[in-house]
Design an enzyme around this catalytic site. Structure first.
Site, short mmCIF file in Angstrom:
data_model
loop_
_atom_site.label_atom_id
_atom_site.label_comp_id
_atom_site.label_asym_id
_atom_site.label_seq_id
_atom_site.Cartn_x
_atom_site.Cartn_y
_atom_site.Cartn_z
CB SER A 193 2.33 71.34 -130.57
OG SER A 193 1.82 70.98 -129.33
CG HIS B 76 1.39 66.06 -129.75
ND1 HIS B 76 0.26 66.77 -130.07
CD2 HIS B 76 2.29 66.97 -129.31
CE1 HIS B 76 0.47 68.05 -129.83
NE2 HIS B 76 1.70 68.20 -129.37
CG ASP C 14 -2.12 64.66 -130.63
OD1 ASP C 14 -1.75 64.63 -129.44
OD2 ASP C 14 -1.85 65.60 -131.40
C1 MLT Z 1 -0.84 73.80 -125.91
O1 MLT Z 1 -0.59 73.96 -124.73
O2 MLT Z 1 -0.82 74.68 -126.76
C2 MLT Z 1 -1.20 72.41 -126.32
O3 MLT Z 1 -1.55 71.66 -125.22
C3 MLT Z 1 -0.09 71.76 -127.07
C4 MLT Z 1 1.17 71.71 -126.27
O4 MLT Z 1 1.93 72.65 -126.34
O5 MLT Z 1 1.42 70.71 -125.59
#
Ligand code: MLT
Length: 205
Positions: free
Chosen positions: A105, A186, A155
Site C-alpha cells: 500500500s 485492499h 480494492d
Molecule cells: C497511499 O496513501 O499511499 C495510498 O492511498 C494507500 C494507503 O496508504 O492507504
C-alpha cells in the site's frame, strides 16, 4: 537532509537479495517481518518505519486525501529514503548486493516512486496494492529491474485501472513486470504469499 530512519536490520545469506520492507499506513518496521521471512526466508532484511505521521499513523509521505498525494513531500521523502538506503548499504556492509523492495500500500507507493525517480537504488520490487505515485516528466531506464505487482480487483482504496497504469508505466520504462489482478480487496489474501514466494524463487537478481 535527515536520513536517519527507525529500522530493523536482520543479516542473511549474502548470495540472496536484501529485502527492503516498507509498511502500509499505520504500520511500522515490525509489520512485514513475518511476511518477508516467508517470501525469502534466508534473505537479509532491512525494514524501515515511515517518518510522516497522519493522525499518529506512520506513513512514507504526506497525502492531501485518500489517493491524492502531496507531490512536493513525496519527492522529498523519496530522496530521503533513497539516501537512507545508500547509507544503510555502507553501514551494514551490503556491498553491491541487490536490494529488492517489498512494499504494501503506502509502502508499495513509495517503492514505485523510488523506482521512477532513483532507479539506481533498487534491483526490483514486489508492490502489493500499489498505484501510480506521480506522473514522471520522463520515464527512467528500468531495463534489468524486476517487478511483481499484486493488486486487488475489489480494492476500494486503489482502483484496479490505476494499478494497471503503473504496471504499464514500469513496462514502458523497460522493467520486467509481472502484474496480477486478483479477486481480492485492499487487504492481503493467502495466495499473495505463495505468488510472492514463487516469483522470488523464479528470479535471479
Ligand atoms: C497511499 O496513501 O499511499 C495510498 O492511498 C494507500 C494507503 O496508504 O492507504
Amino acid at each position: 537532509m535527515d536520513t536517519d530512519f527507525k529500522h530493523i536490520f536482520a543479516p542473511g545469506d549474502l548470495r540472496l537479495p536484501v529485502l527492503l520492507l516498507l509498511h502500509g499506513t499505520g504500520g511500522d518496521e515490525r509489520d512485514l517481518l513475518e511476511l518477508g521471512e516467508s517470501v525469502s526466508p534466508a534473505s537479509a532484511i532491512l525494514s524501515v518505519r515511515g517518518k510522516v505521521l497522519e493522525h499518529g499513523m506512520p506513513r512514507f509521505f504526506r497525502r492531501l486525501a485518500e489517493g491524492a498525494f502531496d507531490l512536493e513531500d513525496l519527492k522529498f521523502r523519496t530522496e530521503e529514503l533513497s539516501d537512507f538506503i545508500v547509507q544503510a548499504r555502507k553501514e551494514y556492509d551490503l556491498g553491491e548486493r541487490p536490494i529488492v523492495a517489498l512494499g504494501y500500500s503506502n509502502g508499495a507507493n513509495i517503492a514505485a516512486s523510488i523506482l521512477l525517480s532513483r532507479p539506481d537504488i533498487l534491483s526490483g520490487a514486489i508492490l502489493l496494492r500499489a498505484m501510480v505515485p506521480f506522473e514522471p516528466d520522463k520515464l527512467p531506464d528500468l531495463r534489468g529491474k524486476k517487478v511483481q505487482m499484486l493488486s486487488g480487483l475489489m480494492d476500494n482504496i486503489i482502483p484496479a485501472d490505476n494499478s494497471a497504469r503503473l504496471a504499464e508505466m514500469l513496462k514502458e520504462a523497460g522493467a520486467d513486470v509481472a502484474f496480477t489482478l486478483k479477486p481480492a480487496g485492499h487487504g492481503l489474501i493467502q495466495s499473495d504469499i505463495s505468488d510472492m514466494k514463487n516469483w522470488m524463487a523464479g528470479r535471479a537478481f
